[in-house]
Every structure is written in structure tokens, then in C-alpha cells.
Scaffold this active site. Structure first.
Site, mmCIF file in Angstrom:
data_model
loop_
_atom_site.group_PDB
_atom_site.id
_atom_site.type_symbol
_atom_site.label_atom_id
_atom_site.label_comp_id
_atom_site.label_asym_id
_atom_site.label_seq_id
_atom_site.Cartn_x
_atom_site.Cartn_y
_atom_site.Cartn_z
ATOM 1 N N ARG A 221 0.852 -1.180 0.000
ATOM 2 C CA ARG A 221 0.000 0.000 0.000
ATOM 3 C C ARG A 221 0.892 1.235 0.000
ATOM 4 N NH1 ARG A 221 -3.131 -3.134 -1.458
ATOM 5 N NH2 ARG A 221 -5.222 -3.630 -0.642
ATOM 6 N N HIS A 268 -0.682 0.231 -9.949
ATOM 7 C CA HIS A 268 -1.345 -0.704 -9.038
ATOM 8 C C HIS A 268 -1.934 -1.895 -9.815
ATOM 9 C CE1 HIS A 268 -3.493 -0.965 -4.877
ATOM 10 N NE2 HIS A 268 -3.159 -2.164 -5.325
#
Length: 302
Positions: A221, A268
Site C-alpha cells: 500500500r 497498481h
């Protein structure tokens, strides 16, 4: 029969006694707007924005939520009392490991330079860094970290495992040891969830502790790294970075991190390769069988 299961795919074989409705993400409308009041088991569509999570509170009969992501920290506050949550632990291991190694190899072997030269037909040679014999810290050592480690070891890197707490029997160091480990690391790979304990874990002091030329890789993250501090170190040319996740996300198009030499960015995408979907469907099919028969569910996190 009233749907008891809400699924993102139509090609799942349902156990006897279960009827399904289909929802692939986005605002409910048209054929997706059927009566969902009887849905007890909800499989969240993967990588489909914010709408699927909002539906959790609109299913009055809900008993189980199955996420296809490993990280579910944003879902826990949305669960009504008594609703169980299962995550996608294991589904992304190989996909993320492949992407991580691709980022590391691209940075160590300076692939962006050679791609730029290809575009101009330039033949200019220089020897590069290597992954072999590099000292790698794996920070966030779980199932994905284990999958990454297997590929790093195959490349003959020297790996140190780091997790939230030390596990001496597994040769895993605790996060409290990170300050002592950073000065000798050539590469730091972060595979961390977004929690109060991990936010900003790698800030200016931690980055300053790394040796010149070290590579910071993030596939967990984006909030684990202080973006401003990383920008300062990479823009100065002291550190390099290869990032699949950032903070903020998505990274604004005018953010300076996009154009810093020595920084590789991907949007991502580490977890969503072709290997993920067959594995996800097998997990869901197994979970549905368990739900229908009352057997224990896999991957429960609450």
C-alpha cells in the site's frame, strides 16, 4: 428462487439449493437491480472501484462477504454486526511476486534506459547493477512475501525477512529491528497493508538510513512510504524506487514523481495478472460449497 448469492461471474457452478444474481461493479441498474434482499453470500467484484463496497450495507440478509483482495482493511468498518469477512489470501501471491521481480530487474538492469535508447536507435553500452548477491529486506513477510522470496532466492539474492513481530523459529525479524537492518540493504521490498501501524513506516529517517543507490520497491500500500520524503531522496539521485502503489493514488498526472530519473511507476496492477482469475474462481467455488454445507469457511479475517 430468491438469490442467496451475489457473484461477479456467471461461470461458477452453484451447489444445490443456492440461486445467484450477478453484479460486476458500478451503480446498480437495469438487470442488476433485481431484488437482492435475500442475498446471504456476496463476492465483491475485484478491482472495480468504490461501488461494490457500498452495497454491503444494502443487503439485509447478508451473512458472508468474500473479498478477492488480500488487504481488507477498508471493508472491516463497513460490515454489519454478525457478518463474516473472508479475504483473497493466496490468490495474488504469484502475480504480485512476478510483478515485484519485474520491477526489481527493470531497476537493477536499468531497462528504462535501454527502452529509451531503442526508441532513438541508439547503441550505447554500460554495465549495470545485478539482483544476484544483492541484500534484500522483505518487509511484510506473509504469503505474498514468501512467494516473492522464492523468486529472489532463485536469483541468488540474500533475503532478510521482516514482519510486524519477530518469529525466530521462521527466521523472521521484527519491525522494531528495521532501523538496524536498513543501513546494509541494497533493496527494500514493502508488502504492507494500510493500517495505523504501517502508515508512514518508511519516512525521511528510514530513507536516510539506506545506503546510496539503494532501491525502494513498494507492492503493498502506498501509505507505507512518506511520498514527499521519497521524492526528495530520489530527485537528489541518492535513492531509486520502483512503485506499483503510491500515496496519493492514483498519482496526479502533474506529480513530480512521474519524471524523476531512477523511479519506475506502474498503476497498481501487480495483483491482477491472468493467473489470478482461475485461482479466484476456484476459491469462490470452494467457499460456496462450504457455505451450502455449513463447513468452516476459509480465509476468515473477523
Amino acid at each position: 428462487m430468491t438469490p442467496r448469492v451475489l457473484l461477479p461471474w456467471t461461470d461458477i457452478e452453484l451447489p444445490e439449493g443456492l440461486a445467484a444474481a450477478w453484479y460486476r461493479g458500478g451503480p446498480l441498474s437495469g438487470e442488476d437491480g433485481e431484488d437482492l434482499s435475500g442475498v446471504e453470500f456476496y463476492v465483491l467484484p475485484y478491482d472495480s472501484g468504490a461501488e461494490p463496497a457500498k452495497l454491503i450495507g444494502r443487503l439485509p440478509a447478508l451473512r458472508v462477504v468474500q473479498s478477492l483482495s488480500a488487504g481488507v482493511e477498508t471493508l472491516l468498518p463497513l460490515l454489519p454486526e454478525g457478518v463474516r469477512l473472508a479475504n483473497g489470501r493466496g490468490l495474488h501471491d504469484l502475480s504480485v511476486a512476478e510483478h515485484t521481480l519485474a520491477l526489481v530487474h527493470a531497476a537493477q538492469r536499468d531497462l528504462p534506459r535501454w527502452f529509451a535508447q531503442q526508441a532513438t536507435g541508439t547503441w550505447a553500452r554500460e554495465h549495470t547493477r545485478s539482483l544476484a548477491d544483492s541484500r534484500v529486506l522483505l518487509v511484510g513477510y506473509g504469503s505474498i512475501g514468501h512467494a516473492i522470496e522464492r523468486q529472489l532466492v532463485a536469483a541468488e539474492a540474500v533475503v532478510t525477512r521482516v514482519a510486524s513481530r519477530a518469529r525466530p523459529d521462521e527466521d523472521v525479524r521484527g519491525i522494531a529491528e528495521l532501523p538496524a537492518l536498513l543501513p546494509s540493504a541494497d533493496i527494500v521490498v514493502l508488502i504492507l497493508p494500510d493500517t495505523p501501524a504501517t502508515r508512514g513506516l518508511i519516512g525521511a529517517p528510514e530513507l536516510a538510513a539506506l545506503p546510496d543507490g539503494a532501491l525502494v520497491v513498494n507492492v503493498g500500500r502506498g501509505t507505507a512510504i512518506d511520498t514527499g520524503a521519497l521524492l526528495a531522496e530520489t530527485a537528489a539521485g541518492r535513492l531509486r524506487a520502483a512503485l506499483d502503489v503510491v500515496d496519493p493514488e492514483p498519482l496526479p498526472s502533474d506529480h513530480p514523481l512521474w519524471t524523476v530519473p531512477g523511479v519506475i511507476l506502474t498503476p497498481h496492477v501487480a495483483g491482477g495478472s491472468a493467473s489470478f482469475y482461475p485461482r479466484a474462481k476456484r476459491l469462490v467455488a470452494d467457499q460456496l460449497r462450504r457455505f451450502a454445507t455449513g463447513a468452516p469457511m476459509l480465509n476468515l479475517v473477523n
